[in-house]
Design a protein around this motif. Structure first.
Motif, PDB file in Angstrom:
ATOM      1  N   ASN A  99      63.737 -26.261  51.509  1.00 51.26           N
ATOM      2  CA  ASN A  99      63.685 -26.693  52.907  1.00 51.26           C
ATOM      3  C   ASN A  99      63.063 -25.568  53.738  1.00 51.26           C
ATOM      4  N   PRO A 100      61.716 -25.438  53.671  1.00 48.64           N
ATOM      5  CA  PRO A 100      61.076 -24.311  54.361  1.00 48.64           C
ATOM      6  C   PRO A 100      61.281 -24.345  55.868  1.00 48.64           C
ATOM      7  N   ALA A 101      61.430 -25.547  56.459  1.00 43.55           N
ATOM      8  CA  ALA A 101      61.646 -25.631  57.910  1.00 43.55           C
ATOM      9  C   ALA A 101      62.969 -24.954  58.264  1.00 43.55           C
ATOM     10  N   ALA A 102      64.021 -25.265  57.500  1.00 48.98           N
ATOM     11  CA  ALA A 102      65.327 -24.669  57.790  1.00 48.98           C
ATOM     12  C   ALA A 102      65.288 -23.157  57.545  1.00 48.98           C
ATOM     13  N   LEU A 103      64.614 -22.731  56.482  1.00 44.92           N
ATOM     14  CA  LEU A 103      64.550 -21.291  56.192  1.00 44.92           C
ATOM     15  C   LEU A 103      63.817 -20.552  57.313  1.00 44.92           C
ATOM     16  N   ALA A 104      62.734 -21.159  57.827  1.00 47.32           N
ATOM     17  CA  ALA A 104      61.987 -20.537  58.935  1.00 47.32           C
ATOM     18  C   ALA A 104      62.850 -20.511  60.194  1.00 47.32           C
ATOM     19  N   PHE A 105      63.557 -21.604  60.429  1.00 46.80           N
ATOM     20  CA  PHE A 105      64.447 -21.697  61.597  1.00 46.80           C
ATOM     21  C   PHE A 105      65.494 -20.583  61.570  1.00 46.80           C
ATOM     22  N   TYR A 106      66.186 -20.450  60.424  1.00 45.81           N
ATOM     23  CA  TYR A 106      67.255 -19.439  60.356  1.00 45.81           C
ATOM     24  C   TYR A 106      66.682 -18.029  60.449  1.00 45.81           C
ATOM     25  N   ALA A 107      65.501 -17.809  59.888  1.00 44.34           N
ATOM     26  CA  ALA A 107      64.870 -16.484  59.998  1.00 44.34           C
ATOM     27  C   ALA A 107      64.603 -16.164  61.473  1.00 44.34           C
ATOM     28  N   ARG A 108      64.125 -17.157  62.245  1.00 43.08           N
ATOM     29  CA  ARG A 108      63.861 -16.931  63.674  1.00 43.08           C
ATOM     30  C   ARG A 108      65.152 -16.605  64.422  1.00 43.08           C
ATOM     31  N   LEU A 109      66.269 -17.111  63.902  1.00 43.89           N
ATOM     32  CA  LEU A 109      67.556 -16.857  64.552  1.00 43.89           C
ATOM     33  C   LEU A 109      68.230 -15.584  64.042  1.00 43.89           C
ATOM     34  N   GLY A 110      67.542 -14.824  63.191  1.00 42.61           N
ATOM     35  CA  GLY A 110      68.068 -13.525  62.793  1.00 42.61           C
ATOM     36  C   GLY A 110      68.874 -13.503  61.514  1.00 42.61           C
ATOM     37  N   PHE A 111      68.939 -14.619  60.802  1.00 41.80           N
ATOM     38  CA  PHE A 111      69.674 -14.628  59.525  1.00 41.80           C
ATOM     39  C   PHE A 111      68.824 -13.935  58.456  1.00 41.80           C
ATOM     40  N   GLN A 112      69.468 -13.062  57.696  1.00 45.49           N
ATOM     41  CA  GLN A 112      68.787 -12.279  56.667  1.00 45.49           C
ATOM     42  C   GLN A 112      69.082 -12.864  55.295  1.00 45.49           C
ATOM     43  N   PRO A 113      68.117 -12.827  54.370  1.00 47.23           N
ATOM     44  CA  PRO A 113      68.412 -13.270  53.002  1.00 47.23           C
ATOM     45  C   PRO A 113      69.481 -12.382  52.362  1.00 47.23           C
ATOM     46  N   SER A 114      70.194 -12.949  51.385  1.00 45.40           N
ATOM     47  CA  SER A 114      71.237 -12.210  50.668  1.00 45.40           C
ATOM     48  C   SER A 114      70.831 -12.070  49.207  1.00 45.40           C
ATOM     49  N   ALA A 115      71.308 -11.017  48.557  1.00 45.31           N
ATOM     50  CA  ALA A 115      71.043 -10.850  47.124  1.00 45.31           C
ATOM     51  C   ALA A 115      72.004 -11.681  46.270  1.00 45.31           C
ATOM     52  N   MET A 116      73.013 -12.281  46.913  1.00 48.14           N
ATOM     53  CA  MET A 116      73.992 -13.074  46.163  1.00 48.14           C
ATOM     54  C   MET A 116      73.363 -14.392  45.687  1.00 48.14           C
ATOM     55  N   ARG A 117      73.793 -14.862  44.512  1.00 43.58           N
ATOM     56  CA  ARG A 117      73.423 -16.204  44.051  1.00 43.58           C
ATOM     57  C   ARG A 117      74.622 -17.113  44.210  1.00 43.58           C
ATOM     58  N   VAL A 118      74.353 -18.374  44.475  1.00 44.32           N
ATOM     59  CA  VAL A 118      75.440 -19.341  44.635  1.00 44.32           C
ATOM     60  C   VAL A 118      75.745 -19.940  43.276  1.00 44.32           C
ATOM     61  N   LEU A 119      77.011 -19.899  42.858  1.00 45.62           N
ATOM     62  CA  LEU A 119      77.450 -20.500  41.593  1.00 45.62           C
ATOM     63  C   LEU A 119      78.593 -21.462  41.919  1.00 45.62           C
ATOM     64  N   ARG A 120      78.652 -22.581  41.198  1.00 42.56           N
ATOM     65  CA  ARG A 120      79.686 -23.584  41.486  1.00 42.56           C
ATOM     66  C   ARG A 120      80.199 -24.180  40.203  1.00 42.56           C
ATOM     67  N   ARG A 121      81.449 -24.652  40.233  1.00 40.55           N
ATOM     68  CA  ARG A 121      81.957 -25.556  39.203  1.00 40.55           C
ATOM     69  C   ARG A 121      83.157 -26.289  39.775  1.00 40.55           C
ATOM     70  N   ARG A 122      83.540 -27.359  39.120  1.00 40.08           N
ATOM     71  CA  ARG A 122      84.777 -28.038  39.511  1.00 40.08           C
ATOM     72  C   ARG A 122      85.943 -27.187  39.040  1.00 40.08           C
ATOM     73  N   PRO A 123      87.038 -27.173  39.783  1.00 35.11           N
ATOM     74  CA  PRO A 123      88.179 -26.351  39.345  1.00 35.11           C
ATOM     75  C   PRO A 123      88.810 -26.872  38.063  1.00 35.11           C
TER      76      PRO A 123
END
Ligand SMILES: CC(C)(COP(=O)(O)OP(=O)(O)OC[C@H]1O[C@@H](n2cnc3c(N)ncnc32)[C@H](O)[C@@H]1OP(=O)(O)O)[C@@H](O)C(=O)NCCC(=O)NCCS
Length: 149
Positions: free
Chosen positions: A125-149
């Motif tokens: 979603n490049p539009a959202a990524l550009a939007f958040y960058a304009r608002l000062g959000f910085q990328p993180s080195a963390m990766r998102v991992l998920r599973r059901r409990p």
């Protein structure tokens, strides 16, 4: 066009579920399910300690939303926000309303003494990524991992 941001009320829930249906159709991780979205929204409204639902209103009608979930961080030593479900109605994008909405949530979080706002954005979603960058959000080195409990 008059607009303002305030907290959601129970009457807003159907319109918020409509917005989430559109958002989750855009995000490749998720499939919309109206009953689940209404249940989740209701849970937040009924338990403000879990978070706050913000609504953007334009000429009195729901035109956007943001969901500030409250959690805590041992790194920060206090409460922090997970920002979710940010969307502006399709016909109203690109006019500064998304910025107003998110800046309102940031100001609220600051007023509450919260020191960090984290969000997940779809990498396709490049539009959202550009939007958040304009608002000062910085990328993180963390990766998102998920599973059901
Ligand atoms: C992302 C979204 C909320 C942005 O809202 P918006 O009202 O269109 O954004 P704004 O007009 O307030 O733009 C704010 C800033 O972001 C920039 N921006 C917004 N959309 C952009 C785009 N598609 N490409 C590049 N920059 C963009 C604007 O140029 C503006 O910069 P500036 O204020 O520094 O001049 C809106 O496009 C949307 O609802 N998208 C669909 C749902 C979605 O993807 N949500 C995010 C989920 S993670």
């Amino acid at each position: 066009m008059r607009h303002h941001v305030d907290f959601a009320t129970p009457d807003d829930l159907p319109a918020l579920a409509d917005l989430l249906a559109e958002l989750f159709s855009l995000e490749s991780d998720f499939v919309p399910d109206r009953a689940k979205q209404l249940a989740g929204l209701r849970l937040i409204l009924d338990h403000p300690e879990l978070g706050r639902l913000f609504v953007l209103r334009v000429d009195g009608a729901v035109a956007g939303m943001a969901n500030a979930l409250i959690t805590m961080s041992t790194v920060e030593g206090g409460r922090v926000v997970i920002l979710e479900d940010v969307i502006v109605s399709a016909g109203l994008r690109g006019g500064g309303l998304g910025r107003r909405l998110v800046e309102h949530v940031l100001a609220w979080a600051r007023d509450q003494g919260m020191t960090r706002v984290t969000l997940l954005a779809d990498r396709n979603n490049p539009a959202a990524l550009a939007f958040y960058a304009r608002l000062g959000f910085q990328p993180s080195a963390m990766r998102v991992l998920r599973r059901r409990p």
